[in-house]
Scaffold this motif. Structure first.
Motif, PDB file in Angstrom:
ATOM      1  N   LEU A   1       5.320  12.256   5.315  1.00 30.98           N
ATOM      2  CA  LEU A   1       4.398  11.216   4.882  1.00 30.98           C
ATOM      3  C   LEU A   1       4.649  10.974   3.392  1.00 30.98           C
ATOM      4  O   LEU A   1       4.448  11.868   2.576  1.00 30.98           O
TER       5      LEU A   1
ATOM      6  N   MET B   1       0.991  10.284  -3.923  1.00 33.05           N
ATOM      7  CA  MET B   1       2.274   9.629  -3.745  1.00 33.05           C
ATOM      8  C   MET B   1       3.187   9.944  -4.923  1.00 33.05           C
ATOM      9  O   MET B   1       2.767   9.885  -6.064  1.00 33.05           O
TER      10      MET B   1
ATOM     11  N   PRO C   1      -3.355   2.245   6.857  1.00 30.70           N
ATOM     12  CA  PRO C   1      -3.861   3.621   6.972  1.00 30.70           C
ATOM     13  C   PRO C   1      -4.896   3.735   8.080  1.00 30.70           C
ATOM     14  O   PRO C   1      -5.691   2.819   8.310  1.00 30.70           O
ATOM     15  N   ASP C   2      -4.865   4.853   8.782  1.00 31.31           N
ATOM     16  CA  ASP C   2      -5.898   5.207   9.762  1.00 31.31           C
ATOM     17  C   ASP C   2      -5.997   4.237  10.925  1.00 31.31           C
ATOM     18  O   ASP C   2      -7.042   4.127  11.569  1.00 31.31           O
TER      19      ASP C   2
ATOM     20  N   GLU D   1       3.154  -3.223  12.322  1.00 26.99           N
ATOM     21  CA  GLU D   1       3.959  -2.044  12.027  1.00 26.99           C
ATOM     22  C   GLU D   1       5.386  -2.518  11.806  1.00 26.99           C
ATOM     23  O   GLU D   1       5.863  -3.403  12.521  1.00 26.99           O
TER      24      GLU D   1
ATOM     25  N   ASN E   1      -1.809   1.351   2.695  1.00 28.89           N
ATOM     26  CA  ASN E   1      -0.569   1.626   3.423  1.00 28.89           C
ATOM     27  C   ASN E   1      -0.475   3.084   3.872  1.00 28.89           C
ATOM     28  O   ASN E   1      -0.966   3.989   3.202  1.00 28.89           O
ATOM     29  N   ARG E   2       0.182   3.263   4.998  1.00 29.57           N
ATOM     30  CA  ARG E   2       0.624   4.581   5.449  1.00 29.57           C
ATOM     31  C   ARG E   2       2.106   4.434   5.758  1.00 29.57           C
ATOM     32  O   ARG E   2       2.505   3.611   6.595  1.00 29.57           O
TER      33      ARG E   2
ATOM     34  N   GLU F   1       5.859   6.587   6.439  1.00 30.02           N
ATOM     35  CA  GLU F   1       6.513   7.848   6.767  1.00 30.02           C
ATOM     36  C   GLU F   1       8.022   7.660   6.827  1.00 30.02           C
ATOM     37  O   GLU F   1       8.507   6.575   7.161  1.00 30.02           O
TER      38      GLU F   1
ATOM     39  N   TYR G   1       0.314   7.238   1.323  1.00 27.04           N
ATOM     40  CA  TYR G   1      -0.961   7.158   2.039  1.00 27.04           C
ATOM     41  C   TYR G   1      -2.022   6.788   1.016  1.00 27.04           C
ATOM     42  O   TYR G   1      -2.540   7.640   0.294  1.00 27.04           O
ATOM     43  N   ASP G   2      -2.296   5.468   0.930  1.00 28.35           N
ATOM     44  CA  ASP G   2      -3.325   5.005   0.009  1.00 28.35           C
ATOM     45  C   ASP G   2      -4.278   4.085   0.771  1.00 28.35           C
ATOM     46  O   ASP G   2      -4.263   4.059   2.007  1.00 28.35           O
ATOM     47  N   LYS G   3      -5.088   3.313   0.088  1.00 23.81           N
ATOM     48  CA  LYS G   3      -6.101   2.511   0.766  1.00 23.81           C
ATOM     49  C   LYS G   3      -5.504   1.348   1.544  1.00 23.81           C
ATOM     50  O   LYS G   3      -6.197   0.723   2.360  1.00 23.81           O
TER      51      LYS G   3
END
Length: 261
Positions: free
Chosen positions: A23, A1, A110-111, A53, A30-31, A33, A26-28
């Motif tokens: 993007l 980031m 994330p994911d 979201e 949050n995601r 964009e 992207y961490d543990k």
């Protein structure tokens, strides 16, 4: 980031393109964009079974459809600086309206998996779609409400009327499982500096900001101070001192995002 992402730099990178995405976090926890979409672009009804979201409109106009309460839909036309929230397990969709492309800052966990109400007319290349049955509606394990009922649409001008007579104020916008965000507004002329004040830090998670209106000045440990403008995104890693505050003329507002209250 990157600690500082300018919207102007992203637009310059994609000059001449209506549809693009970057993007930026992207961490543990949050995601996030930044997504640009051409006029008429649509995202069909879908939900995330395990994640809320939310979006901040950076440019253009977007019509959102949010299932709230369960089984009923609300419609919002959001413009620059507006925030829209879709709770987990609630269907939602969006469409770019007006003659210009729209740019949005989109945040979720994330994911997480996207679950569509029906198979998209234009399936994503390389994606396999599998029918599923799942529980929808309010999550029984959701974070309890505090005070007023939760909202799904936030407009700075409308919030300012609720805080009439106050030059500095904050409003809790997102209070969900692993997602928390405050809208914080004020004036640079009211800031009183304390020598040696480094602000604060979080021991086990980062803090993210997007500027919703005006300008904000940031002092982040290890970086030279800088000023972010509307639509810009700032990221402070865990265990890093940081101090954001209003800058420039007029009222400025930031959305401060952390995974926990």
């Amino acid at each position: 980031m990157k600690p500082f992402v300018r919207l102007a730099d992203l637009k310059s990178k994609h000059r001449g393109q209506a549809n693009w995405s970057e993007l930026v976090v992207y961490d543990k926890n949050n995601r996030a964009e930044v997504i640009s979409a051409a006029p008429g672009s649509k995202v069909p009804r879908h939900l995330h079974s395990d994640a809320p979201e939310y979006w901040v409109v950076q440019e253009g106009r977007i019509r959102f459809e949010i299932e709230d309460p369960p089984g009923k839909f609300q419609f919002f036309e959001a413009a620059k600086g507006d925030l829209v929230l879709a709770p987990e397990r609630h269907l939602h969709s969006l469409e770019v309206i007006g003659p210009e492309p729209a740019i949005r800052f989109q945040v979720t966990l994330p994911d997480t998996t996207t679950i569509y109400e029906t198979k998209p007319e234009q399936p994503e290349k390389g994606m396999e779609y599998t029918p599923v049955t799942l529980s929808t509606g309010n999550n029984p394990d959701e974070v309890p409400d505090v005070g007023k009922p939760p909202a799904v649409f936030f407009n700075i001008d409308q919030l300012q009327k609720q805080h009439q007579g106050r030059r500095s104020w904050s409003d809790l916008a997102v209070r969900k499982n692993r997602a928390h965000a405050n809208i914080i507004c004020g004036y640079a002329s009211d800031v009183r500096h304390t020598p040696g004040d480094l602000g604060h830090y979080h021991t086990d998670f980062a803090e993210i900001w997007i500027i919703m209106r005006g300008q904000q000045a940031f002092a982040i440990e290890g970086l030279d101070p800088f000023v972010a403008a509307a639509g810009d995104i700032v990221y402070a890693p865990a265990k890093r001192w940081h101090l954001p505050e209003p800058s420039g003329e007029g009222m400025s507002c930031r959305l401060a995002m952390t995974p926990y209250p």
